[in-house]
Design a protein around this motif. Sequence first.
Motif, mmCIF file in Angstrom:
data_model
loop_
_atom_site.group_PDB
_atom_site.id
_atom_site.type_symbol
_atom_site.label_atom_id
_atom_site.label_comp_id
_atom_site.label_asym_id
_atom_site.label_seq_id
_atom_site.Cartn_x
_atom_site.Cartn_y
_atom_site.Cartn_z
ATOM 1 N N ARG A 46 0.664 8.784 6.068
ATOM 2 C CA ARG A 46 -0.184 9.008 4.898
ATOM 3 C C ARG A 46 0.454 8.449 3.618
ATOM 4 O O ARG A 46 -0.228 7.833 2.793
ATOM 5 C CB ARG A 46 -0.478 10.493 4.726
ATOM 6 C CG ARG A 46 -1.267 10.764 3.421
ATOM 7 C CD ARG A 46 -1.638 12.198 3.266
ATOM 8 N NE ARG A 46 -2.743 12.434 4.199
ATOM 9 C CZ ARG A 46 -3.158 13.617 4.567
ATOM 10 N NH1 ARG A 46 -2.579 14.692 4.114
ATOM 11 N NH2 ARG A 46 -4.163 13.749 5.405
ATOM 12 N N ASP A 47 1.778 8.634 3.472
ATOM 13 C CA ASP A 47 2.426 8.166 2.243
ATOM 14 C C ASP A 47 2.625 6.649 2.209
ATOM 15 O O ASP A 47 3.205 6.106 1.276
ATOM 16 C CB ASP A 47 3.752 8.889 1.994
ATOM 17 C CG ASP A 47 4.766 8.712 3.103
ATOM 18 O OD1 ASP A 47 4.479 8.045 4.116
ATOM 19 O OD2 ASP A 47 5.875 9.252 2.958
ATOM 20 N N MET A 48 2.100 5.933 3.199
ATOM 21 C CA MET A 48 2.113 4.467 3.214
ATOM 22 C C MET A 48 0.751 3.890 2.834
ATOM 23 O O MET A 48 0.580 2.676 2.820
ATOM 24 C CB MET A 48 2.502 3.948 4.608
ATOM 25 C CG MET A 48 3.892 4.309 5.037
ATOM 26 S SD MET A 48 4.163 3.720 6.735
ATOM 27 C CE MET A 48 5.883 4.114 6.957
ATOM 28 N N THR A 49 -0.221 4.776 2.549
ATOM 29 C CA THR A 49 -1.565 4.293 2.221
ATOM 30 C C THR A 49 -1.739 4.188 0.712
ATOM 31 O O THR A 49 -1.089 4.879 -0.069
ATOM 32 C CB THR A 49 -2.656 5.201 2.819
ATOM 33 O OG1 THR A 49 -2.521 6.520 2.301
ATOM 34 C CG2 THR A 49 -2.568 5.237 4.332
ATOM 35 N N ASN A 50 -2.651 3.296 0.328
ATOM 36 C CA ASN A 50 -2.924 3.062 -1.090
ATOM 37 C C ASN A 50 -4.207 3.780 -1.521
ATOM 38 O O ASN A 50 -4.744 4.587 -0.769
ATOM 39 C CB ASN A 50 -3.005 1.546 -1.353
ATOM 40 C CG ASN A 50 -4.089 0.882 -0.519
ATOM 41 O OD1 ASN A 50 -5.067 1.501 -0.107
ATOM 42 N ND2 ASN A 50 -3.919 -0.403 -0.266
ATOM 43 N N GLY A 51 -4.707 3.447 -2.705
ATOM 44 C CA GLY A 51 -5.903 4.078 -3.241
ATOM 45 C C GLY A 51 -7.167 3.761 -2.470
ATOM 46 O O GLY A 51 -8.195 4.422 -2.654
ATOM 47 N N LEU A 52 -7.126 2.768 -1.598
ATOM 48 C CA LEU A 52 -8.275 2.442 -0.752
ATOM 49 C C LEU A 52 -8.167 3.098 0.622
ATOM 50 O O LEU A 52 -8.987 2.856 1.499
ATOM 51 C CB LEU A 52 -8.383 0.919 -0.581
ATOM 52 C CG LEU A 52 -8.571 0.117 -1.873
ATOM 53 C CD1 LEU A 52 -8.538 -1.374 -1.578
ATOM 54 C CD2 LEU A 52 -9.852 0.523 -2.582
ATOM 55 N N LYS A 53 -7.107 3.913 0.799
ATOM 56 C CA LYS A 53 -6.836 4.613 2.062
ATOM 57 C C LYS A 53 -6.516 3.636 3.201
ATOM 58 O O LYS A 53 -6.791 3.913 4.368
ATOM 59 C CB LYS A 53 -7.984 5.543 2.466
ATOM 60 C CG LYS A 53 -8.157 6.703 1.504
ATOM 61 C CD LYS A 53 -6.926 7.565 1.527
ATOM 62 C CE LYS A 53 -7.090 8.761 0.598
ATOM 63 N NZ LYS A 53 -5.806 9.408 0.353
ATOM 64 N N THR A 54 -5.960 2.480 2.833
ATOM 65 C CA THR A 54 -5.461 1.531 3.826
ATOM 66 C C THR A 54 -3.955 1.396 3.637
ATOM 67 O O THR A 54 -3.416 1.769 2.585
ATOM 68 C CB THR A 54 -6.130 0.145 3.688
ATOM 69 O OG1 THR A 54 -5.835 -0.405 2.401
ATOM 70 C CG2 THR A 54 -7.644 0.247 3.877
ATOM 71 N N CYS A 55 -3.291 0.868 4.643
ATOM 72 C CA CYS A 55 -1.842 0.701 4.557
ATOM 73 C C CYS A 55 -1.509 -0.274 3.431
ATOM 74 O O CYS A 55 -2.061 -1.376 3.353
ATOM 75 C CB CYS A 55 -1.297 0.172 5.894
ATOM 76 S SG CYS A 55 0.499 0.031 5.930
ATOM 77 N N HIS A 56 -0.639 0.135 2.538
ATOM 78 C CA HIS A 56 -0.198 -0.718 1.436
ATOM 79 C C HIS A 56 0.414 -1.990 2.014
ATOM 80 O O HIS A 56 1.220 -1.938 2.947
ATOM 81 C CB HIS A 56 0.827 0.038 0.585
ATOM 82 C CG HIS A 56 1.179 -0.655 -0.679
ATOM 83 N ND1 HIS A 56 1.955 -1.790 -0.705
ATOM 84 C CD2 HIS A 56 0.874 -0.364 -1.961
ATOM 85 C CE1 HIS A 56 2.113 -2.176 -1.958
ATOM 86 N NE2 HIS A 56 1.459 -1.331 -2.739
ATOM 87 N N GLY A 57 0.043 -3.128 1.467
ATOM 88 C CA GLY A 57 0.532 -4.411 1.967
ATOM 89 C C GLY A 57 2.041 -4.537 1.963
ATOM 90 O O GLY A 57 2.617 -5.242 2.794
ATOM 91 N N GLY A 58 2.698 -3.847 1.042
ATOM 92 C CA GLY A 58 4.149 -3.911 0.993
ATOM 93 C C GLY A 58 4.804 -3.352 2.242
ATOM 94 O O GLY A 58 5.852 -3.839 2.682
ATOM 95 N N PHE A 59 4.188 -2.350 2.840
ATOM 96 C CA PHE A 59 4.736 -1.786 4.078
ATOM 97 C C PHE A 59 4.514 -2.735 5.260
ATOM 98 O O PHE A 59 5.380 -2.859 6.130
ATOM 99 C CB PHE A 59 4.130 -0.410 4.372
ATOM 100 C CG PHE A 59 4.599 0.643 3.425
ATOM 101 C CD1 PHE A 59 5.891 1.145 3.489
ATOM 102 C CD2 PHE A 59 3.753 1.136 2.443
ATOM 103 C CE1 PHE A 59 6.334 2.117 2.611
ATOM 104 C CE2 PHE A 59 4.182 2.102 1.552
ATOM 105 C CZ PHE A 59 5.477 2.597 1.632
ATOM 106 N N ILE A 60 3.363 -3.411 5.279
ATOM 107 C CA ILE A 60 3.104 -4.392 6.328
ATOM 108 C C ILE A 60 4.084 -5.556 6.188
ATOM 109 O O ILE A 60 4.656 -6.021 7.179
ATOM 110 C CB ILE A 60 1.640 -4.874 6.286
ATOM 111 C CG1 ILE A 60 0.693 -3.693 6.555
ATOM 112 C CG2 ILE A 60 1.405 -6.012 7.282
ATOM 113 C CD1 ILE A 60 -0.777 -3.995 6.296
ATOM 114 N N PHE A 61 4.304 -6.002 4.958
ATOM 115 C CA PHE A 61 5.284 -7.068 4.706
ATOM 116 C C PHE A 61 6.668 -6.632 5.158
ATOM 117 O O PHE A 61 7.391 -7.395 5.806
ATOM 118 C CB PHE A 61 5.302 -7.437 3.218
ATOM 119 C CG PHE A 61 6.173 -8.623 2.904
ATOM 120 C CD1 PHE A 61 5.611 -9.881 2.749
ATOM 121 C CD2 PHE A 61 7.549 -8.500 2.758
ATOM 122 C CE1 PHE A 61 6.406 -10.985 2.464
ATOM 123 C CE2 PHE A 61 8.351 -9.583 2.478
ATOM 124 C CZ PHE A 61 7.781 -10.835 2.331
#
Length: 147
Positions: A46-61
């Motif tokens: 949950r703490d990896m998601t952004n305001g759109l409730k998707t995984c923040h790109g920085g974590f995927i990177f």
Amino acid sequence: MTLTPQELAQACADSMWAQDEATNGLGMVLQSVAPGQAVITMKVMRDMTNGLKTCHGGFIFTLADSAFAFACNTYNQRTVAQMAQITFLAPGFEGDVLTASARKIWKQGRSGIYDIQVTNQSGQPVAEFRGHSRTVKGTHLPDMSKE
């Protein structure tokens, strides 16, 4: 003592893993390593998601970058990223298990190019990452040729 290329890759990965606070801190799991290759997974929390409730790109990177690091450090030569880029293809969501699969495309002298594909638990592509590596001074393991 002479190690096979696979044994060398695993020993380098074990040495790096023991010191990698970022990768361990994000709950990543090193699934496999081979010369010029690595597979790492990460569950989207949950703490990896952004305001759109998707995984923040920085974590995927970061996941892709970690797989890149483990793949290009399989030759007992300390290697860093010189440049990297990512193309996001689809979102990741809370609860997804993302897999970053890295493979060497080209390596010569001190430079290398690695492609990393990030997929979700269904095998659907989430991102494509390309990293350029550069070796620096130092090794992961002691010089075993002196033993």
